[in-house]
Design a protein around this motif. Sequence first.
Motif, PDB file in Angstrom:
ATOM      1  N   PRO A 288       0.822  -1.239   0.000  1.00 33.82           N
ATOM      2  CA  PRO A 288       0.000   0.000   0.000  1.00 33.82           C
ATOM      3  C   PRO A 288       0.846   1.276   0.000  1.00 33.82           C
ATOM      4  N   GLN A 289       2.099   1.147   0.444  1.00 26.12           N
ATOM      5  CA  GLN A 289       2.957   2.348   0.523  1.00 26.12           C
ATOM      6  C   GLN A 289       3.787   2.532  -0.744  1.00 26.12           C
ATOM      7  N   TRP A 290       3.728   1.560  -1.657  1.00 26.75           N
ATOM      8  CA  TRP A 290       4.590   1.633  -2.843  1.00 26.75           C
ATOM      9  C   TRP A 290       4.160   2.764  -3.774  1.00 26.75           C
ATOM     10  N   ASP A 291       5.069   3.144  -4.679  1.00 30.05           N
ATOM     11  CA  ASP A 291       4.704   4.066  -5.752  1.00 30.05           C
ATOM     12  C   ASP A 291       3.599   3.414  -6.577  1.00 30.05           C
ATOM     13  N   GLU A 292       2.719   4.228  -7.091  1.00 26.85           N
ATOM     14  CA  GLU A 292       1.562   3.705  -7.829  1.00 26.85           C
ATOM     15  C   GLU A 292       1.944   2.747  -8.972  1.00 26.85           C
ATOM     16  N   PRO A 293       2.900   3.110  -9.845  1.00 31.19           N
ATOM     17  CA  PRO A 293       3.229   2.203 -10.963  1.00 31.19           C
ATOM     18  C   PRO A 293       3.637   0.811 -10.476  1.00 31.19           C
ATOM     19  N   ASP A 339       9.115   3.095  -0.947  1.00 33.41           N
ATOM     20  CA  ASP A 339       7.743   3.275  -0.462  1.00 33.41           C
ATOM     21  C   ASP A 339       7.705   4.502   0.428  1.00 33.41           C
ATOM     22  N   LYS A 340       6.541   4.870   0.880  1.00 34.71           N
ATOM     23  CA  LYS A 340       6.404   6.141   1.621  1.00 34.71           C
ATOM     24  C   LYS A 340       7.278   6.120   2.877  1.00 34.71           C
ATOM     25  N   LYS A 341       7.428   4.941   3.498  1.00 37.67           N
ATOM     26  CA  LYS A 341       8.260   4.818   4.719  1.00 37.67           C
ATOM     27  C   LYS A 341       9.750   4.856   4.319  1.00 37.67           C
ATOM     28  N   ASN A 342      10.091   3.963   3.373  1.00 42.29           N
ATOM     29  CA  ASN A 342      11.503   3.869   2.987  1.00 42.29           C
ATOM     30  C   ASN A 342      11.644   4.371   1.553  1.00 42.29           C
ATOM     31  N   VAL A 343      11.794   5.687   1.384  1.00 41.37           N
ATOM     32  CA  VAL A 343      11.810   6.230   0.002  1.00 41.37           C
ATOM     33  C   VAL A 343      12.961   5.628  -0.807  1.00 41.37           C
ATOM     34  N   ASN A 344      14.016   5.223  -0.132  1.00 44.78           N
ATOM     35  CA  ASN A 344      15.122   4.564  -0.865  1.00 44.78           C
ATOM     36  C   ASN A 344      15.101   3.060  -0.677  1.00 44.78           C
ATOM     37  N   GLY A 345      13.945   2.515  -0.330  1.00 38.69           N
ATOM     38  CA  GLY A 345      13.871   1.074  -0.130  1.00 38.69           C
ATOM     39  C   GLY A 345      14.651   0.691   1.119  1.00 38.69           C
ATOM     40  N   LYS A 346      15.089  -0.547   1.195  1.00 42.28           N
ATOM     41  CA  LYS A 346      15.816  -1.027   2.389  1.00 42.28           C
ATOM     42  C   LYS A 346      17.215  -1.534   2.059  1.00 42.28           C
ATOM     43  N   LEU A 347      17.383  -2.052   0.850  1.00 42.34           N
ATOM     44  CA  LEU A 347      18.637  -2.738   0.541  1.00 42.34           C
ATOM     45  C   LEU A 347      19.759  -1.748   0.263  1.00 42.34           C
ATOM     46  N   LYS A 393      13.836 -10.198 -17.586  1.00 45.28           N
ATOM     47  CA  LYS A 393      13.933  -8.963 -18.374  1.00 45.28           C
ATOM     48  C   LYS A 393      12.580  -8.365 -18.738  1.00 45.28           C
ATOM     49  N   GLN A 394      11.684  -9.115 -19.338  1.00 49.51           N
ATOM     50  CA  GLN A 394      10.435  -8.526 -19.839  1.00 49.51           C
ATOM     51  C   GLN A 394       9.527  -8.074 -18.704  1.00 49.51           C
ATOM     52  N   ASP A 395       9.590  -8.774 -17.566  1.00 45.92           N
ATOM     53  CA  ASP A 395       8.731  -8.376 -16.442  1.00 45.92           C
ATOM     54  C   ASP A 395       9.272  -7.120 -15.769  1.00 45.92           C
ATOM     55  N   VAL A 396      10.607  -7.037 -15.623  1.00 40.44           N
ATOM     56  CA  VAL A 396      11.185  -5.833 -15.007  1.00 40.44           C
ATOM     57  C   VAL A 396      10.994  -4.643 -15.942  1.00 40.44           C
ATOM     58  N   GLN A 397      11.096  -4.888 -17.266  1.00 36.01           N
ATOM     59  CA  GLN A 397      10.867  -3.800 -18.222  1.00 36.01           C
ATOM     60  C   GLN A 397       9.446  -3.277 -18.097  1.00 36.01           C
ATOM     61  N   GLU A 398       8.517  -4.165 -17.777  1.00 40.31           N
ATOM     62  CA  GLU A 398       7.119  -3.754 -17.594  1.00 40.31           C
ATOM     63  C   GLU A 398       7.014  -2.753 -16.441  1.00 40.31           C
ATOM     64  N   VAL A 399       7.801  -2.979 -15.386  1.00 43.36           N
ATOM     65  CA  VAL A 399       7.815  -2.043 -14.245  1.00 43.36           C
ATOM     66  C   VAL A 399       8.402  -0.701 -14.694  1.00 43.36           C
ATOM     67  N   VAL A 400       9.503  -0.750 -15.446  1.00 42.20           N
ATOM     68  CA  VAL A 400      10.147   0.481 -15.939  1.00 42.20           C
ATOM     69  C   VAL A 400       9.170   1.264 -16.812  1.00 42.20           C
ATOM     70  N   ASP A 401       8.467   0.533 -17.703  1.00 43.25           N
ATOM     71  CA  ASP A 401       7.491   1.203 -18.586  1.00 43.25           C
ATOM     72  C   ASP A 401       6.388   1.859 -17.769  1.00 43.25           C
ATOM     73  N   ALA A 402       5.959   1.182 -16.695  1.00 41.19           N
ATOM     74  CA  ALA A 402       4.881   1.724 -15.856  1.00 41.19           C
ATOM     75  C   ALA A 402       5.350   3.024 -15.167  1.00 41.19           C
ATOM     76  N   TYR A 403       6.578   3.020 -14.660  1.00 42.03           N
ATOM     77  CA  TYR A 403       7.113   4.239 -14.023  1.00 42.03           C
ATOM     78  C   TYR A 403       7.211   5.361 -15.048  1.00 42.03           C
ATOM     79  N   SER A 404       7.679   5.018 -16.223  1.00 41.54           N
ATOM     80  CA  SER A 404       7.876   6.051 -17.259  1.00 41.54           C
ATOM     81  C   SER A 404       6.518   6.574 -17.708  1.00 41.54           C
ATOM     82  N   ALA A 405       5.565   5.668 -17.907  1.00 42.27           N
ATOM     83  CA  ALA A 405       4.233   6.091 -18.350  1.00 42.27           C
ATOM     84  C   ALA A 405       3.576   6.994 -17.301  1.00 42.27           C
ATOM     85  N   ALA A 406       3.960   6.777 -16.037  1.00 39.56           N
ATOM     86  CA  ALA A 406       3.370   7.595 -14.951  1.00 39.56           C
ATOM     87  C   ALA A 406       4.166   8.868 -14.742  1.00 39.56           C
TER      88      ALA A 406
END
Length: 408
Positions: A288-293, A339-347, A393-406
């Motif tokens: 629920p705290q993640w970026d929308e894309p 996410d809203k708590k960890n804007v830079n993630g955790k790793l 590759k194709q699934d991670v690219q889908e995430v990249v496309d979603a961020y870019s589209a947003a």
Amino acid sequence: MKLAIVAALITSVGAFMAPAPSTFISRRTTSPIMATASPPAPAARKTPVFDEVCETTGVTLTRFMIEVAMLNPELSELPSLFSGIETACKAISNMVKRSQLTGDIGYAEGGGSINVQGEEQKTLDIMTNDVLKRALRFTGKLGVLASEEEDTPVDVEPTGKEVMFDETSKYVAVFDPLDGSSNVDAGIPTGTIFGIFDHDEECVVNDKDEGLTEAEMVCLTNTLKPGTDLIASGYCLYSSSCFFVMTVGCGVYGFTLDESIGEFVLTHPNIKIPETSKIYSFNEANLPQWDEPMRETVEKWRIGEGKSGNSFSSRYIGSMVGDVHRTLLYGGVFGYPSDKKNVNGKLRLLYEGAPMSYLMEQAGGLSTTGTKRVMEILPDEVHQRVPIVMGSKQDVQEVVDAYSAAGF
Ligand code: FBP
């Protein structure tokens, strides 16, 4: 019998040139491909061909590294550094396996021992850090090391005295001695992650940090490098078997510890991650705290409405090494997004994100923050965190496309 099969596989792979990360063209020209296009392939490294394999020992990690160095003279000193890492991982594998018997469990000093990131250190965090530090120092090949359990990078001199450099200090090592240590007392898989950079004795210190001496600044500058500068990386997984997975820039190779001979033996030559998958691996409590894309993409995957049309299943161990190992072998998408708590993630970028991204890309996968290629991020701090989404590759690219589209 099994070793014969691997031997046959190895001879069939033969020597091949470093696979250039292929650029993945999305159909929609609007969405840029991974904000930063893949860099030109590094000078191709050659991978050994094993015409003859001993039926009893198979191809050991030691032999593999010696042959890699023979074929790639610029790596001539790397085998001894790897032998140090290998010895440390075998010792750590034993320590983890026997920890319930030896009592090396729970928090260090009964609790209250806090590392520079404010995390309570486990007994094994400190013990494994010491084992790896010493093993690396004894190789005589290390100039500087940086660890999750060390506040700042450490200058290393074979005799242990803290002085600057000497001729042998060829490399910089960054590592997480026991990743996933919060799970170790419950017998959940954990691992050691490492990355190796060249040591630049002439490195120029740009902006001097008041608090640090000249020497410490040079040390820091030598450590704060982007993943694209890595010359080798890998992990050792302590689980049902003990796996050692590594790259020196010409593909990814997996070895299994054969305890009967005390050697890591090649069992997974030239690992290639499937281009698409049906598995995602995140701590969904944070969804629920993640970026929308990011959130929308995973919600689509759940119901088979993503680009591949696959209905995804969820797998999450909560130890990065375990989750990445499964992702490399079975395909999938693993990550710890912002996410809203960890804007830079955790790793951590330097000793978790970059080394694992190098492996992922060398296996034909992608690794992104959502908008940037993780390998190209120049760290500002040793313990800097970074959002990570890596895998098929194709699934991670889908995430990249979603961020870019947003519009991110
Ligand atoms: P350390 O144990 O080395 O601090 O690593 C962090 C880690 O445990 C990763 O291995 C894992 O992917 C992640 O944190 C799990 O985080 P969470 O418990 O928030 O899901």
